[in-house]
Scaffold this active site. Structure first.
Site, PDB file in Angstrom:
ATOM      1  N   ALA A  32     -63.527  85.220 -35.029  1.00 54.48           N
ATOM      2  CA  ALA A  32     -64.573  84.537 -35.790  1.00 54.48           C
ATOM      3  C   ALA A  32     -64.971  85.342 -37.026  1.00 54.48           C
ATOM      4  O   ALA A  32     -66.124  85.330 -37.440  1.00 54.48           O
ATOM      5  CB  ALA A  32     -65.785  84.313 -34.893  1.00 54.48           C
ATOM      6  N   GLY A  40     -63.402  85.132 -40.096  1.00 58.09           N
ATOM      7  CA  GLY A  40     -63.038  84.484 -41.367  1.00 58.09           C
ATOM      8  C   GLY A  40     -64.228  83.793 -42.026  1.00 58.09           C
ATOM      9  O   GLY A  40     -65.232  83.492 -41.389  1.00 58.09           O
ATOM     10  N   ARG A  91     -62.432  76.605 -46.740  1.00 51.72           N
ATOM     11  CA  ARG A  91     -62.227  75.166 -46.896  1.00 51.72           C
ATOM     12  C   ARG A  91     -63.470  74.348 -46.533  1.00 51.72           C
ATOM     13  O   ARG A  91     -63.566  73.167 -46.824  1.00 51.72           O
ATOM     14  CB  ARG A  91     -61.013  74.713 -46.057  1.00 51.72           C
ATOM     15  CG  ARG A  91     -59.689  75.171 -46.625  1.00 51.72           C
ATOM     16  CD  ARG A  91     -58.547  75.039 -45.632  1.00 51.72           C
ATOM     17  NE  ARG A  91     -58.520  76.154 -44.680  1.00 51.72           N
ATOM     18  CZ  ARG A  91     -57.564  76.340 -43.756  1.00 51.72           C
ATOM     19  NH1 ARG A  91     -56.560  75.469 -43.668  1.00 51.72           N
ATOM     20  NH2 ARG A  91     -57.596  77.369 -42.933  1.00 51.72           N
ATOM     21  N   GLY A 112     -56.250  88.646 -41.970  1.00 52.62           N
ATOM     22  CA  GLY A 112     -55.442  87.752 -41.141  1.00 52.62           C
ATOM     23  C   GLY A 112     -55.808  87.794 -39.668  1.00 52.62           C
ATOM     24  O   GLY A 112     -56.508  88.708 -39.217  1.00 52.62           O
ATOM     25  N   GLY A 161     -49.534  75.855 -37.845  1.00 52.61           N
ATOM     26  CA  GLY A 161     -48.281  76.583 -37.662  1.00 52.61           C
ATOM     27  C   GLY A 161     -47.323  75.719 -36.838  1.00 52.61           C
ATOM     28  O   GLY A 161     -47.758  74.985 -35.953  1.00 52.61           O
ATOM     29  N   GLU A 181     -45.908  79.540 -40.152  1.00 50.97           N
ATOM     30  CA  GLU A 181     -47.122  78.992 -40.741  1.00 50.97           C
ATOM     31  C   GLU A 181     -46.779  77.905 -41.759  1.00 50.97           C
ATOM     32  O   GLU A 181     -45.736  77.972 -42.422  1.00 50.97           O
ATOM     33  CB  GLU A 181     -47.928  80.116 -41.406  1.00 50.97           C
ATOM     34  CG  GLU A 181     -48.637  81.010 -40.424  1.00 50.97           C
ATOM     35  CD  GLU A 181     -49.508  80.237 -39.459  1.00 50.97           C
ATOM     36  OE1 GLU A 181     -50.476  79.594 -39.894  1.00 50.97           O
ATOM     37  OE2 GLU A 181     -49.208  80.247 -38.245  1.00 50.97           O
ATOM     38  N   TYR A 183    -109.013  67.469 -42.708  1.00 49.96           N
ATOM     39  CA  TYR A 183    -108.739  68.502 -43.704  1.00 49.96           C
ATOM     40  C   TYR A 183    -109.726  68.372 -44.844  1.00 49.96           C
ATOM     41  O   TYR A 183    -109.860  67.302 -45.449  1.00 49.96           O
ATOM     42  CB  TYR A 183    -107.301  68.315 -44.212  1.00 49.96           C
ATOM     43  CG  TYR A 183    -106.823  69.383 -45.165  1.00 49.96           C
ATOM     44  CD1 TYR A 183    -106.966  70.732 -44.868  1.00 49.96           C
ATOM     45  CD2 TYR A 183    -106.195  69.030 -46.365  1.00 49.96           C
ATOM     46  CE1 TYR A 183    -106.505  71.705 -45.742  1.00 49.96           C
ATOM     47  CE2 TYR A 183    -105.725  69.990 -47.234  1.00 49.96           C
ATOM     48  CZ  TYR A 183    -105.885  71.343 -46.926  1.00 49.96           C
ATOM     49  OH  TYR A 183    -105.428  72.289 -47.791  1.00 49.96           O
ATOM     50  N   ARG A 216    -122.725  52.607 -42.340  1.00 47.19           N
ATOM     51  CA  ARG A 216    -122.170  51.870 -43.480  1.00 47.19           C
ATOM     52  C   ARG A 216    -123.349  51.199 -44.169  1.00 47.19           C
ATOM     53  O   ARG A 216    -124.388  50.941 -43.538  1.00 47.19           O
ATOM     54  CB  ARG A 216    -121.141  50.839 -43.014  1.00 47.19           C
ATOM     55  CG  ARG A 216    -121.728  49.804 -42.098  1.00 47.19           C
ATOM     56  CD  ARG A 216    -120.689  48.888 -41.462  1.00 47.19           C
ATOM     57  NE  ARG A 216    -121.355  47.809 -40.772  1.00 47.19           N
ATOM     58  CZ  ARG A 216    -120.944  47.289 -39.630  1.00 47.19           C
ATOM     59  NH1 ARG A 216    -119.835  47.728 -39.045  1.00 47.19           N
ATOM     60  NH2 ARG A 216    -121.599  46.305 -39.081  1.00 47.19           N
TER      61      ARG A 216
HETATM   62  C1  UD1 Z   1     -54.226  79.371 -37.354  1.00 46.58           C
HETATM   63  C2  UD1 Z   1     -52.784  79.745 -36.958  1.00 46.58           C
HETATM   64  C3  UD1 Z   1     -51.936  78.471 -36.969  1.00 46.58           C
HETATM   65  C4  UD1 Z   1     -52.533  77.460 -36.026  1.00 46.58           C
HETATM   66  C5  UD1 Z   1     -54.003  77.180 -36.370  1.00 46.58           C
HETATM   67  C6  UD1 Z   1     -54.629  76.345 -35.283  1.00 46.58           C
HETATM   68  C7  UD1 Z   1     -52.424  82.024 -37.760  1.00 46.58           C
HETATM   69  C8  UD1 Z   1     -51.784  82.874 -38.781  1.00 46.58           C
HETATM   70  N1  UD1 Z   1     -52.277  80.714 -37.886  1.00 46.58           N
HETATM   71  O1  UD1 Z   1     -54.171  78.915 -38.704  1.00 46.58           O
HETATM   72  O2  UD1 Z   1     -50.617  78.781 -36.542  1.00 46.58           O
HETATM   73  O3  UD1 Z   1     -51.787  76.267 -36.073  1.00 46.58           O
HETATM   74  O4  UD1 Z   1     -54.761  78.402 -36.452  1.00 46.58           O
HETATM   75  O5  UD1 Z   1     -55.927  75.931 -35.608  1.00 46.58           O
HETATM   76  O6  UD1 Z   1     -53.039  82.549 -36.842  1.00 46.58           O
HETATM   77  N2  UD1 Z   1     -59.941  84.829 -38.619  1.00 46.58           N
HETATM   78  C9  UD1 Z   1     -60.391  86.127 -38.496  1.00 46.58           C
HETATM   79  N3  UD1 Z   1     -59.959  87.068 -39.385  1.00 46.58           N
HETATM   80  C10 UD1 Z   1     -59.078  86.797 -40.379  1.00 46.58           C
HETATM   81  C11 UD1 Z   1     -58.604  85.466 -40.500  1.00 46.58           C
HETATM   82  C12 UD1 Z   1     -59.054  84.515 -39.603  1.00 46.58           C
HETATM   83  O7  UD1 Z   1     -61.187  86.418 -37.602  1.00 46.58           O
HETATM   84  O8  UD1 Z   1     -58.734  87.720 -41.120  1.00 46.58           O
HETATM   85  C13 UD1 Z   1     -60.428  83.812 -37.665  1.00 46.58           C
HETATM   86  C14 UD1 Z   1     -61.196  82.704 -38.373  1.00 46.58           C
HETATM   87  O9  UD1 Z   1     -62.582  82.994 -38.368  1.00 46.58           O
HETATM   88  C15 UD1 Z   1     -60.876  81.478 -37.521  1.00 46.58           C
HETATM   89  C16 UD1 Z   1     -59.546  81.806 -36.887  1.00 46.58           C
HETATM   90  O10 UD1 Z   1     -59.331  83.185 -37.048  1.00 46.58           O
HETATM   91  O11 UD1 Z   1     -61.840  81.261 -36.497  1.00 46.58           O
HETATM   92  C17 UD1 Z   1     -58.410  80.996 -37.491  1.00 46.58           C
HETATM   93  O12 UD1 Z   1     -58.312  81.263 -38.874  1.00 46.58           O
HETATM   94  P1  UD1 Z   1     -57.864  80.143 -39.895  1.00 46.58           P
HETATM   95  O13 UD1 Z   1     -57.844  80.749 -41.238  1.00 46.58           O
HETATM   96  O14 UD1 Z   1     -58.650  78.920 -39.687  1.00 46.58           O
HETATM   97  O15 UD1 Z   1     -56.337  79.924 -39.402  1.00 46.58           O
HETATM   98  P2  UD1 Z   1     -55.470  78.634 -39.656  1.00 46.58           P
HETATM   99  O16 UD1 Z   1     -54.990  78.633 -41.054  1.00 46.58           O
HETATM  100  O17 UD1 Z   1     -56.166  77.436 -39.201  1.00 46.58           O
HETATM  101 CA    CA Z   2     -58.186  76.990 -38.387  1.00 45.22          CA
END
Ligand code: UD1
Ligand code: CA
Length: 463
Positions: A10, A12, A16, A78, A140, A155, A387, A440
């Site tokens: 969690a 990220g 989007r 990532g 992916g 991916e 009031y 009144r």
């Molecule tokens: C990811 C998968 C994809 C899969 C999809 C399913 C990877 C590389 N790809 O892609 O294969 O089909 O989920 O929904 O794993 N997060 C971090 N740190 C980071 C990046 C992300 O904690 O540096 C967390 C985000 O908060 C999120 C989760 O990982 O909760 C997924 O990240 P997101 O960027 O949504 O991955 P997708 O592109 O959806």
């Molecule tokens: Ca996702």
């Protein structure tokens, strides 16, 4: 079940979503996205849950009330890099570890439990959930070897034209043997389109090192819906809302048009209650049995007793007794405590007031900062003038009193029990028990004023 760990990613930002808030704190049916995932994991019997946070770390952590361990990902490099941050916690552990993204709120405890069992039973290095979907955009893709075994994940952004046609997608839900996970994370690099350390690359590493991999294709791919934007957020909310309402229906609550209602997760409703269309029930609201709610009500953090009716009204942070009716078009603001067999009618607003049993407030009335006793009748258009422009003052109305139409009660003031107030009165002083208050000016009649002043209207005036 043996000890099972879970890691939820969690950290990220969720670009989007185009939001000021971190993605996983967006709410669905009144509960932050991340909490849906944590609750599913806990429901599956996981003993220790690790949540990786990073972007808006403090805000994200403050939304999590469950008992979890936090790991920190300072830079979002990532999903694989996110998992690396848990290595100090997992390094020397044995057994299985679930790994899930924090943005898949529809996943159920049942599915996770089934997956973990299957993983352990088959003694695998890695098990993942996949689905075959019509629109694999953004996910992916699962690559299978000539023997049909899942061997790696490509991916979307790295996929070539042929790979883009693959409809089997990665759900982002995995179960690892911890030692295999630790080993494979050490082999990750960021040689890809996004220059990120992909968690998904652990699969190819495990495959190449002879680890046993299982890809379970889930029929119900609704559960895997990943939330990346507001369109997916709305789609997931619809599913969760439907699940919540179905649970209530199975417990004996009637919903006339379920899809027209929104019911948050924390709401409770007793059997034989009927919910009409357009009703929104939020927060800690609890509605007892045999009530009729709606159409078009919004009720938050409110307790409602048995056999009570609420029609086209808004109620927040209040309590309503049994056999009472509210509405149509009533507005009960925080701190309204309404007794049993009370009638609150149309266009009545109540704020921070206590209303005794069997009292009637039938129409067009404002009650603020008041204590009204039992069996009181308020006529149409009574205003509690609470009031003075500076402070809010209190009004007390005793049991069995009768307040005529269009009365102003200038607070602080007290109307003692068993008294009457004449219509149109403006009351500024205490009304003693058993008395009638009239405040009144007397009516004056000026005879033949119309004719003398030549002010006759209608037909005769033409002459
Ligand atoms: C990811 C998968 C994809 C899969 C999809 C399913 C990877 C590389 N790809 O892609 O294969 O089909 O989920 O929904 O794993 N997060 C971090 N740190 C980071 C990046 C992300 O904690 O540096 C967390 C985000 O908060 C999120 C989760 O990982 O909760 C997924 O990240 P997101 O960027 O949504 O991955 P997708 O592109 O959806
Ligand atoms: Ca996702």
């Amino acid at each position: 079940m043996e000890d099972v760990y879970a890691v939820i990613l969690a950290a990220g930002a969720g670009t989007r979503m185009k939001s000021e808030k971190a993605k996983v704190t967006h709410e669905l049916c009144g509960k932050p996205m991340i909490n849906w995932v944590i609750d599913a994991v806990k429901g599956a019997g996981v003993t220790e849950v690790i949540v990786v946070t990073g972007y808006q770390e403090e805000q994200v952590r403050s939304r999590i009330s469950e008992d979890v361990i936090f790991a920190s990902q300072k830079e979002q490099l990532g999903t694989g890099h996110a998992l690396m941050q848990t290595l100090p916690l997992l390094n020397d552990k044995k057994g299985s570890c679930l790994v899930l993204c924090g943005d898949i709120p529809l996943i159920t405890a049942q599915t996770l439990r089934h997956m973990v069992k299957d993983h352990i039973h088959n003694g695998r290095a890695m098990t993942l959930l996949t689905a075959v979907v019509e629109d694999p955009d953004g996910y992916g893709r699962i690559i299978r070897d000539s023997g049909g075994n899942a061997c790696r994940i490509v991916e979307h952004k790295d996929a070539d034209a042929e790979q883009l046609k693959i409809k089997e997608i990665n759900s982002g839900i995995y179960c690892y043997d911890i030692q295999w996970l630790v080993k494979s994370l050490k082999g990750l690099d960021n040689n890809n389109e996004q220059k990120e350390y992909y968690l998904t690359d652990t699969m190819a590493i495990i495959y190449e090192n002879g680890g046993n991999i299982g890809a379970i294709i889930l029929d119900n791919h609704e559960e895997m819906l990943g939330i990346n934007d507001r369109v997916q957020l709305a789609a997931a909310e619809r599913v969760l809302n439907r699940r919540i309402i179905e649970r209530h229906m199975k417990n004996g609550v009637t919903f006339l048009i379920p899809d027209s209602c929104i019911v948050e997760e924390s709401v409770s409703i007793g059997p034989d209650t009927v919910i009409y269309p357009g009703t929104i029930l939020k927060g800690s609201t609890s509605i007892d049995s045999n009530c009729v709610i709606g159409p078009n009500c919004m009720i938050s953090d409110t307790m409602i007793g048995k056999n009570t009716k609420v029609i086209c009204s808004i109620i927040s942070e209040s309590q309503i007794g049994e056999h009472t009716t509210v509405g149509p078009f009533a507005y009960l603001r925080p701190g309204s405590i309404v007794g049993e067999k009370v009638k609150i009618g149309d266009f009545v607003e109540i704020k921070k007031s206590i209303i005794g049993d069997e009292t009637k407030i039938s129409h067009l009335t404002y009650v603020g900062d008041a204590e009204i006793g039992k069996n009181v009748n308020l006529g149409c258009g009574v205003v509690f003038v609470n009031y003075d422009g500076k402070v809010k003052n209190k009004t007390i109305v005793g049991d069995n009193s009768f307040i005529g139409c269009n009365v102003n009660l200038i607070s602080p003031v007290e109307v003692k029990p068993n008294s009457y107030i004449a219509a149109g009165s403006t009351i500024t002083e205490e009304v003693p028990e058993y008395s009638l208050a009239i405040a009144r000016s007397r009516q004056t009649i000026i005879k033949d004023w119309v004719i003398k002043r030549g002010r006759l209207r209608g037909k005769e005036s033409d002459n």
